[in-house]
Motif scaffolding. Structure first.
Motif, PDB file in Angstrom:
ATOM      1  N   THR A 122      -1.720  -2.943   7.624  1.00  0.00           N
ATOM      2  CA  THR A 122      -2.903  -3.427   6.886  1.00  0.00           C
ATOM      3  C   THR A 122      -2.837  -4.941   6.828  1.00  0.00           C
ATOM      4  N   TRP A 127      -9.998   7.419   1.487  1.00  0.00           N
ATOM      5  CA  TRP A 127      -9.698   8.850   1.540  1.00  0.00           C
ATOM      6  C   TRP A 127     -10.371   9.452   2.769  1.00  0.00           C
ATOM      7  N   GLY A 140      -8.760   2.434  -2.455  1.00  0.00           N
ATOM      8  CA  GLY A 140      -8.209   2.885  -1.196  1.00  0.00           C
ATOM      9  C   GLY A 140      -9.217   3.579  -0.325  1.00  0.00           C
ATOM     10  N   LEU A 186       1.620   2.263   9.529  1.00  0.00           N
ATOM     11  CA  LEU A 186       0.282   1.766   9.192  1.00  0.00           C
ATOM     12  C   LEU A 186       0.356   0.264   8.963  1.00  0.00           C
ATOM     13  N   SER A 204       0.829  -1.191   0.000  1.00  0.00           N
ATOM     14  CA  SER A 204       0.000   0.000   0.000  1.00  0.00           C
ATOM     15  C   SER A 204       0.867   1.245   0.000  1.00  0.00           C
ATOM     16  N   HIS A 212       0.475   5.401   1.377  1.00  0.00           N
ATOM     17  CA  HIS A 212      -0.397   6.275   2.154  1.00  0.00           C
ATOM     18  C   HIS A 212       0.328   7.562   2.487  1.00  0.00           C
ATOM     19  N   THR A 213      -0.467   8.580   2.815  1.00  0.00           N
ATOM     20  CA  THR A 213       0.129   9.831   3.271  1.00  0.00           C
ATOM     21  C   THR A 213       0.765   9.595   4.639  1.00  0.00           C
ATOM     22  N   PHE A 219      -1.461   9.417   7.790  1.00  0.00           N
ATOM     23  CA  PHE A 219      -2.606   8.504   7.904  1.00  0.00           C
ATOM     24  C   PHE A 219      -2.562   7.674   9.192  1.00  0.00           C
ATOM     25  N   ALA A 228      -6.095  12.964   4.283  1.00  0.00           N
ATOM     26  CA  ALA A 228      -5.144  11.854   4.185  1.00  0.00           C
ATOM     27  C   ALA A 228      -5.756  10.805   3.259  1.00  0.00           C
ATOM     28  N   PHE A 229      -4.895   9.875   2.794  1.00  0.00           N
ATOM     29  CA  PHE A 229      -5.415   8.778   1.989  1.00  0.00           C
ATOM     30  C   PHE A 229      -4.528   7.556   2.147  1.00  0.00           C
ATOM     31  N   LEU A 230      -5.137   6.422   1.820  1.00  0.00           N
ATOM     32  CA  LEU A 230      -4.449   5.130   1.775  1.00  0.00           C
ATOM     33  C   LEU A 230      -4.792   4.490   0.437  1.00  0.00           C
ATOM     34  N   GLN A 231      -3.765   4.164  -0.358  1.00  0.00           N
ATOM     35  CA  GLN A 231      -3.965   3.529  -1.659  1.00  0.00           C
ATOM     36  C   GLN A 231      -3.362   2.126  -1.629  1.00  0.00           C
TER      37      GLN A 231
END
Length: 1009
Positions: free
Chosen positions: A45, A245, A243, A43, A6, A8-9, A12, A256-259
């Motif tokens: 996941t 947002w 993701g 982070l 992943s 992410h900012t 996050f 923030a975001f998580l892709q």
């Protein structure tokens, strides 16, 4: 457990930690439930393998996950040693069969969900799923929103629907989903072409304000504090990854975001408040085998309920096996239809046939077909006058039937028993909520095409097996709507002369470009190679992988240069027709929008505008699905009967198996007093849908008004199932009309006051017929004093819950004519059968305002209860009676209740004495009527009361009156002292009042006698 790749900012994980939350995501295509957790500034996941997880719901220590056939509920258990602060353990699994639950939420009463498969809102009970609400229109529900712990909002058809108010909050949204109530504000997600909008909706004004635009398709929404956490999936033609947002709801800024780099799609998202590092304990179970659909579709049956198998037949001796191959083919089709009849849910309401098309055979094939099909009504035989080719034979077969689902089989291939069963089951399964926007989708989001896999009689390369399964007509089941959009199989000469049978490839190209397919992995058919057929010509090529055949495509065929030219021509035909279909598709999209606008106008009650939009839709696309039907509905709602009739007739011409079109056409004839035609169409609707309660009820009304009471009373018993009256739930059995000595029988009123007054006459007769020990009558409080005097009543009770030990059996007053077998000659009609109770407080009539003392005293009523669905048609206005008020020698008294302030002013102006303030019960109304000489009114409870009291009564009826008044007679067998006046034209009260005025003038001159 494993970590997903992943991006992410940097803020996050810190944001999750600061908010004190973690996230749970589901991904159906990737078969994963993902836990998104903060480990300090890192982070984490983690995912758990899951069988196609769809919707998620969380509340406190509970977490629910839906799959295509189950709901799994997890609850808190002590976490294992390690970093986890919360452990979810599987506690219970519910079998949901083939529902598609895409949104769930916990409320005060447990778990709620919306099922987009059958489009209803339901709740989870101990015994399983329980439907709670279905829309009146065939909407596809896309989201569920809770408010104050109860279901409040659903999204469907471009709008947010308020369940409490039974109205649309906002109807101008782009594919809305996931409605959420947060911080006293309604939020939804909207789907753009390749983006998602977070939208705030004012639930009072309906104004929609887009707060943020995000990359991807909406797949989940939850809130915590000022932040919205939004799940997004990759668009079909886009490059933005899936993701999560985070958006500031006050500013609309992305926080923030998580892709995910490898995750293809997010299905749902929930926030776990107060949980920083959860774990999930779940052992993935293998998918259960396919089960028959047991939950009935909502409105009102599966979209496709008729099928036809089209079989072109050629010279059967060409294979050297005489008729044996053809017999095997037909036997396989018959076996498949038998399996369908035995296993398909609701198969008894479906129709199936086999259409055999003889393309001008020259051997004994035609005689063989006649012999093989003799005495088998499911076969239809068609013969071409001249040889026209395989494509033409298939197209002829389609035109020779009216089936909604079209199957194809060559005369040398074979069906497996499950083929038609799986094909119809898949054709009636809605597509996923989001599908490529450039594809043609059938009404309600269903596939236009379903394909299965084929088995081949000789071994070929596996890649060719997959490719040919996507091309062969034998694997294909296609909706008539999609078939007609494509234009059927091509019939140009190049296709006929090509050795490869490329019409199959051409049709497949067009279908693949425009139709969203349903795919079955099961092998359900077998394709054979015989000398001379297209498969046999290419069998050598099929032994090699695609593209690896060492010879040219045409080298081993007779006249390879000509075959190559045919292929070039075919390619051009395919491209040209594709351009035609593109234009047709663009036109269809405009038509869809116009149809949507028409439906919105219908929902708002603007029927002329709805008619305009539907007509524009049909001008662009004359065969638009259900366009004629909805046009008929708009005309019918506006009472434009002839236009409605024409539209419904066209709807039936396009879709002969549409039961609601037959039903509504029956109602249109009913409204025009063409009762025989009405009954015919009600019966045609019931032939297509035997449990269509509204058609049973309306058929009963049509029979009753014509005097066919033996048949009519039985059909009238469907009124509860048709939703006209609320059902009465009781553990005690219903009275069947027989002797019940010593038992206590409970009778109850239903519908309006007039019905209760008309049918309370049956009480003495029922007491005698049943020989019951006691009779209890449940009635409205306004009728209590009046009904207390009815002979045979032992106890009177008000509506509400009646203790079960109060009675042994029960029956509705309106069921009594059916139970005792009432005919015209046996109506119990003592005159009078009601009387004025002693002790009522009405007193004497006040003196007339404008009449002469000693003149004719006339009671007046002009409108019935607004709760009656027929009230607008049966009621008139006070001003419609104004010509009568000039009659000399007549004093007028208003028995109308309630009376509006404007009507009170008019009554004074017309010098009509208003009695409404003194009419608090029907006993007082009866006391007033007893002092009058005549009661004049429209079809209301007051004229029933006057008739029951034996008072001379003139009843004014609409053009197509209620069943109890029959047709074309001026008396009533229910009330000997009643005279009937009927409209000669629909809605024309003026002409009717004119005739009443003449009769009243004659009566007043005669001194009221």
């Amino acid at each position: 457990m494993s970590t997903l790749a992943s991006l992410h900012t940097l803020n996050f994980p810190g944001l999750l930690h600061q908010l004190g939350i973690s996230l749970v995501l589901s991904s159906s295509p990737d078969q994963s439930v993902i836990l998104v957790r903060s480990d300090g500034q890192v982070l984490n996941t983690h995912f758990c393998a899951f069988d196609q997880p769809l919707a998620l719901a969380a509340a406190g220590a509970r977490l629910a996950v839906s799959t295509p056939r189950q709901i799994h509920e997890f609850s808190q258990s002590p976490p294992p040693p390690g970093p986890n602060d919360f452990q979810y353990t599987l506690r219970q699994t519910w079998d949901t069969r083939d529902t598609v639950i895409r949104e769930m939420a916990y409320g005060r009463d447990g778990l709620w969900f919306v099922d987009s498969q059958f489009s209803y809102l339901g709740t989870l009970k101990e015994q399983g799923l329980e439907p709670w609400w279905r829309p009146a229109e065939p909407w596809t529900i896309t989201g569920l929103g809770m408010r104050s712990g109860v279901p409040r909002y659903i999204t469907a058809e471009g709008m947010v629907w308020d369940l409490a108010a039974s109205q649309s909050v906002c109807s101008s949204l782009a594919a809305p989903c996931t409605p959420r109530w947060h911080n006293q504000q309604l939020w939804v997600l909207e789907a753009g072409a390749d983006c998602c909008y977070l939208t705030k909706v004012e639930d009072t004004s309906g104004q929609a304000n887009r707060v943020a635009r995000l990359p991807g398709l909406p797949r989940g929404l939850d809130f915590w504090g000022p932040f919205a956490l939004i799940g997004l999936s990759r668009p079909p033609a886009g490059h933005s990854p899936s993701g999560v947002w985070v958006v500031d709801t006050q500013t609309g800024q992305e926080v923030a975001f998580l892709q995910f780099k490898v995750l293809g799609e997010i299905s749902s998202l929930v926030v776990l408040p107060g949980v920083l590092y959860p774990d999930l304990s779940y052992q993935s179970q293998p998918s259960p085998p396919p089960l028959p659909v047991t939950l009935s579709p909502p409105s009102p049956r599966p979209p496709v309920s008729s099928l036809a198998v089209i079989v072109p037949v050629y010279n059967i001796c060409r294979r050297g096996e005489n008729e044996a191959v053809l017999v095997r083919t037909l036997e396989s089709i018959e076996a498949s239809l038998r399996y369908f009849e035995q296993h398909y849910p609701g198969a008894e309401h479906c129709s199936a046939e086999v259409v055999l098309v003889d393309d001008t055979t020259t051997d004994k094939a035609w005689a063989t077909l006649q012999r093989l099909t003799r005495g088998k009504p499911w076969y239809r035989l068609v013969r071409h006058a001249t040889n026209r080719g395989q494509s033409a034979a298939r197209n002829t077969g389609v035109r020779s039937c009216q089936a909604q689902a079209l199957f194809f089989c060559d005369d040398d291939d074979r069906y497996f028993p499950t083929h038609t069963y799986y094909g119809m089951l898949a054709l009636n399964q809605p597509l996923p909520e989001h599908f490529p926007s450039s594809r043609l989708v059938m009404g309600g989001g269903y596939p236009g095409v379903v394909r299965s896999r084929a088995r081949f009689s000789v071994p070929i390369h596996p890649e060719w097996v997959k490719m040919l399964s996507r091309i062969l007509p034998i694997t294909l089941v296609i909706r008539r709507e999609a078939y007609e959009f494509i234009g059927g199989f091509p019939e140009q000469e190049a296709f006929r002369k090509s050795f490869y049978g490329q019409e199959d490839w051409a049709l497949s190209e067009w279908i693949g470009h425009f139709c969203v397919p349903g795919i079955l992995e099961e092998e359900t058919v077998e394709h054979f190679a015989y000398p001379g057929n297209a498969f046999h010509h290419q069998i050598e090529k099929f032994q090699y992988p695609p593209g690896r055949y060492p010879y040219g495509d045409y080298d081993r065929l007779p006249d390879p240069e000509q075959q190559q030219e045919y292929t070039r021509q075919i390619g051009q035909i395919v491209r040209d027709h594709l351009q035609v279909l593109e234009g047709k598709y663009r036109q269809r999209r405009v038509s869809e929008h116009l149809h949507y606008l028409g439906s919105q106008a219908m929902a708002q009650g603007n029927y002329p505008l709805a008619v305009s939009f539907y007509q524009q839709c049909l001008q662009l696309a004359p065969d638009y699905p259900l366009g004629h039907y909805h046009l008929g509905m708009a005309h019918m709602k506006g009472e434009n009967w002839l236009s409605a009739q024409a539209a419904f007739e066209q709807a039936i011409a396009v879709h002969p198996t549409h039961p609601e079109a037959h039903h509504n056409l029956g109602w249109v004839h009913h409204a025009q007093k063409d009762l025989k035609s009405a009954a015919l169409h009600y019966r045609q609707a019931l032939a297509l849908s035997p449990d269509l309660a509204s058609s049973h009820l309306n058929l009963g009304l049509a029979l009753l008004v014509q005097g066919d009471w033996p048949a009519g009373w039985g059909e009238y018993e469907w009124r509860t199932r048709a939703g006209r009256v609320p059902p009465v739930h009781s553990l005690q059995p219903r009275w069947d009309g027989g002797k019940q000595p010593g038992k206590t029988l409970l009778l109850y009123t239903e519908q309006g006051f007039g019905d209760a007054i008309q049918f309370v006459r049956y009480v003495p007769l029922v007491r005698e017929v049943s020989d019951c020990g006691a009779l209890v009558l449940v009635c409205q409080p306004e009728l209590r004093d009046l009904f207390a005097l009815v002979p045979g009543v032992d106890h009177l009770l008000p509506p509400g819950e009646v203790p079960s030990n109060t009675f042994d059996l029960l029956a509705s007053l309106l069921s009594l004519p059916h139970l005792v077998g009432t005919t015209l000659a046996t109506i119990p009609s003592p005159n009078p059968y009601l009387r004025v109770p002693e002790g009522q407080t009405f007193g004497a009539l006040p003196p007339p305002l404008g009449g002469t003392l000693g003149g004719l005293r006339l009671g007046l009523v002009w409108a019935g209860s607004p709760e009656n669905p027929e009230n607008l048609r049966r009621s008139c206005r006070l001003t419609d009676f104004s010509p009568l008020f000039r009659q000399p020698g007549v004093s007028f008294y208003s028995l109308q209740k309630p009376v509006t302030p404007r009507e009170q002013e008019l009554l004074k102006q017309f010098q009509v004495q208003d009695l409404s303030a003194r009419l608090t019960t029907f006993a007082e109304t009866a006391a007033a009527i007893a002092q009058l000489d005549l009661v004049l009114g429209v079809d209301t409870a007051v004229v029933h009361l006057a008739g029951a009291l034996g008072k001379p009564t003139w009843t004014l009826l609409s053009y197509a009156p209620d069943w109890r008044w029959f047709l074309d007679r001026d008396d009533s067998p229910w009330y000997p002292t009643m005279r009937l006046f009927r409209q000669s034209r629909p809605g024309d009260w003026g002409e009717l009042v004119g005739r009443v005025g003449q009769a009243l003038s004659r009566l007043s001159r005669q001194g009221g006698e």
